[in-house]
Scaffold this motif. Structure first.
Motif, short mmCIF file in Angstrom:
data_model
loop_
_atom_site.label_atom_id
_atom_site.label_comp_id
_atom_site.label_asym_id
_atom_site.label_seq_id
_atom_site.Cartn_x
_atom_site.Cartn_y
_atom_site.Cartn_z
N GLN A 1 3.87 1.32 -3.66
CA GLN A 1 4.28 2.64 -3.18
C GLN A 1 5.79 2.68 -2.98
O GLN A 1 6.29 2.92 -1.87
CB GLN A 1 3.53 2.98 -1.88
CG GLN A 1 3.54 1.86 -0.84
CD GLN A 1 2.66 2.15 0.37
OE1 GLN A 1 1.55 2.67 0.25
NE2 GLN A 1 3.15 1.79 1.54
N ASN B 1 0.69 6.63 -4.63
CA ASN B 1 0.75 5.22 -5.02
C ASN B 1 0.91 5.05 -6.53
O ASN B 1 0.17 5.64 -7.30
CB ASN B 1 -0.53 4.50 -4.56
CG ASN B 1 -0.68 4.53 -3.04
OD1 ASN B 1 -1.40 5.36 -2.51
ND2 ASN B 1 0.00 3.65 -2.35
N ASN C 1 1.99 10.44 0.23
CA ASN C 1 2.12 9.12 -0.39
C ASN C 1 1.41 9.15 -1.74
O ASN C 1 0.22 9.48 -1.81
CB ASN C 1 1.49 8.05 0.51
CG ASN C 1 1.74 6.65 0.00
OD1 ASN C 1 2.42 6.45 -1.02
ND2 ASN C 1 1.21 5.65 0.70
N GLN D 1 -1.08 -2.54 -2.17
CA GLN D 1 -0.78 -1.25 -2.79
C GLN D 1 0.69 -1.19 -3.20
O GLN D 1 1.54 -1.83 -2.59
CB GLN D 1 -1.12 -0.10 -1.84
CG GLN D 1 -0.18 0.06 -0.66
CD GLN D 1 -0.57 -0.79 0.54
OE1 GLN D 1 -1.17 -1.85 0.39
NE2 GLN D 1 -0.23 -0.32 1.73
#
Length: 529
Positions: A432, A374, A372, A430
């Motif tokens: 993403q 971000n 991941n 967040q």
């Protein structure tokens, strides 16, 4: 069939034993004659139990043969007895055991105290407090439940408390044996598929006609009980000084229960005669876990291994994979560590080929590796997008395809993909985009493969965890977001990797054979708000 010579030797040995016993009762009996009889008996014992091991030294120097032979026999007998009882407990899976014979005159209780599996319990009937104190000192106190009193009183106490047992040991020559048996069966003290172990010492078998009568009567009673496996089909063995017979409770044959409306179906007797916990076992299965060197993948590796599977721990960082494989080996789980970058087709094919070459098959493919990165959508670069998709979706597809081909050829297999709660909602605050989109793709890929392959024996499902408390969460970049996430989770806490372990075992087991293309969400309710 037993050799006639062996039978004759055993008969002579028994006569020598009786003569020796008579000698012991007569104080005026010559010591030299007593020694000669004892030595002759010992030589015959060695001929019976250790053929070919009697040497000229045994006859030339008879003074030490008795001690040597009995010591050797004791060691062999103890080892053999322990091995047999260990195998018996493993084969039956007995966890709750009732032991009624006189433990002060048998080695079986001490053997069970050492050999019963972890988390098992044995209830023992003890005639008096002194015997309890002597016996308890050599056994696992946490595993042994001593009950003081007569066998009848102990049984009534256990009936009153509703106790049930997987295995019951009874002295086959006990005068009240039939009453004990009837009480155990009528009170439902023996579980379905439970085992009764009838023990008889050799000395008991030859001591009196009365003991033989008791043994024959209990055999007749068991043969007449439709709820017990016929005694003619019993498992039996004879050890030195001890004979053991096993009979199993088969409730499926219990006509009385059928007359009361009990259905002899898979719900009652278990699918394929297995209880639900047994159906969750993965014994003999071969599994791999990508991203297995840390976090969720490490937890999945342990869970599948504890359920009985062999585990190939796969990670881009070989040292992390080796550490997890070592953890598994310390727990008695067969494992191997492999390094692979799942975004590379050649790495994916290599690990699949290696697993098949080493273990012959792949039953469980746990495709867990993911990344991941971000960033705000307007700032997401094509490089970031491609890297995320190369691991999370393209790499996962290649793993599914390579493992799936093996499973399709086998006619059976379980593929378990790690998706995310982000496939259902847009987690915040967040940002993403690439991650969320890739995980939504994992769900749709899972659904598609799940429908295509189920009729060929391969089930494909995925798990969507919520926000999991891993070391990544505690980085400086993510620490400020934790409280915000907590406010969005009805459970009031982040997920632990152990919250996910039961799900992966369930999806890997035969208990989930009718499930495919499913996204199993485990997120503490976060997607509901």
């Amino acid at each position: 069939m037993q050799n006639c010579t062996d039978t004759a030797l055993e008969s002579i040995h028994l006569y020598f034993q009786k003569i020796t016993d008579l000698c012991n009762k007569n104080a005026d009996f010559p010591e030299e004659l007593h020694t000669c009889l004892q030595t002759a008996s010992a030589i015959i014992s060695k001929l019976i139990h250790f053929p070919g091991k009697v040497e000229s030294e045994d006859i030339k120097y008879p003074g030490t043969i008795c001690r040597d032979i009995y010591q050797e026999m004791a060691e062999v007998i103890e080892h053999t007895g322990n091995t047999i009882y260990k195998m018996l407990l493993q084969l039956t899976g007995a966890k709750h055991i009732l032991y009624l014979p006189d433990c002060s005159s048998s080695s079986v209780l001490s053997s069970l105290g050492v050999l019963i599996p972890e988390h098992s319990r044995i209830v023992v009937g003890i005639s008096d407090l002194h015997e309890k104190e002597v016996t308890q000192g050599s056994l696992w106190k946490e595993s042994i439940d001593m009950r003081i009193g007569s066998t009848t009183d102990v049984l009534k106490e256990l009936v009153a408390s509703g106790e049930q047992f997987d295995m019951v040991f009874i002295d086959a020559t006990e005068q009240n044996l039939i009453n004990y048996y009837n009480l155990i069966i009528s009170s439902n003290m023996l579980k379905m598929n439970g085992v009764i172990c009838l023990q008889r010492k050799t000395s008991q078998m030859n001591s009196s006609n009365e003991n033989e009568t008791v043994a024959r009567k209990i055999t007749d009673v068991i043969n007449a009980d439709p709820g017990m496996e016929q005694i003619s089909k019993k498992i039996s063995w004879t050890m030195y000084r001890e004979s053991v017979q096993l009979c199993k409770r088969e409730w499926t044959n219990y006509s009385g229960g059928m007359q009361k409306g009990i259905s002899n179906d898979a719900v009652f007797s278990g699918y394929n005669r297995c209880c639900i916990l047994d159906r969750l076992r993965l014994d003999g299965k071969v599994a791999y876990v990508t991203g297995g060197g840390q976090g969720i993948g490490r937890a999945f590796s342990h869970a599948l291994g504890e359920a009985g599977a062999k585990i190939a721990v796969i990670d881009i960082a070989l040292e992390k994979a080796k550490t997890v494989a070592l953890e598994l080996e310390l727990k008695g789980i067969k494992s191997v560590a492999m390094a692979a970058d799942v975004s590379k087709e050649e790495d994916v094919q290599r690990i699949v080929d290696n697993i098949v070459a080493n273990w012959g098959r792949i039953d469980i493919a746990c495709n867990n590796a993911g990344i991941n990165m971000n960033s705000a959508s307007e700032d997401t670069t094509l490089e970031e997008w491609d890297r995320t998709f190369n691991v999370n979706l393209r790499g996962l597809f290649m793993c599914c395809q390579a493992a799936g081909r093996v499973m399709l050829s086998q006619g059976y297999g379980k593929i378990i993909n790690t998706a995310s709660m982000a496939s259902l909602i847009v987690p915040h605050p967040q940002k993403q985009l690439a991650y969320n989109t890739s995980k939504a793709g994992v769900v749709k890929l899972t659904q598609t493969l799940g429908t295509e392959w189920i009729d060929r024996g391969v089930r494909v499902n995925c798990i969507s965890p919520g926000i999991v408390d891993t070391p990544l969460i505690h980085t400086d970049a993510l620490k400020p977001l934790v409280q915000c996430w907590m406010n969005d989770i009805p459970a009031g806490r982040l997920a632990q990797v152990t919250d996910l372990q039961a799900a992966v075992v369930f999806l890997a087991s035969e208990a989930s054979d009718y499930m495919t293309g499913h996204n199993l969400v485990i997120e503490g309710g976060q997607s509901l708000w």
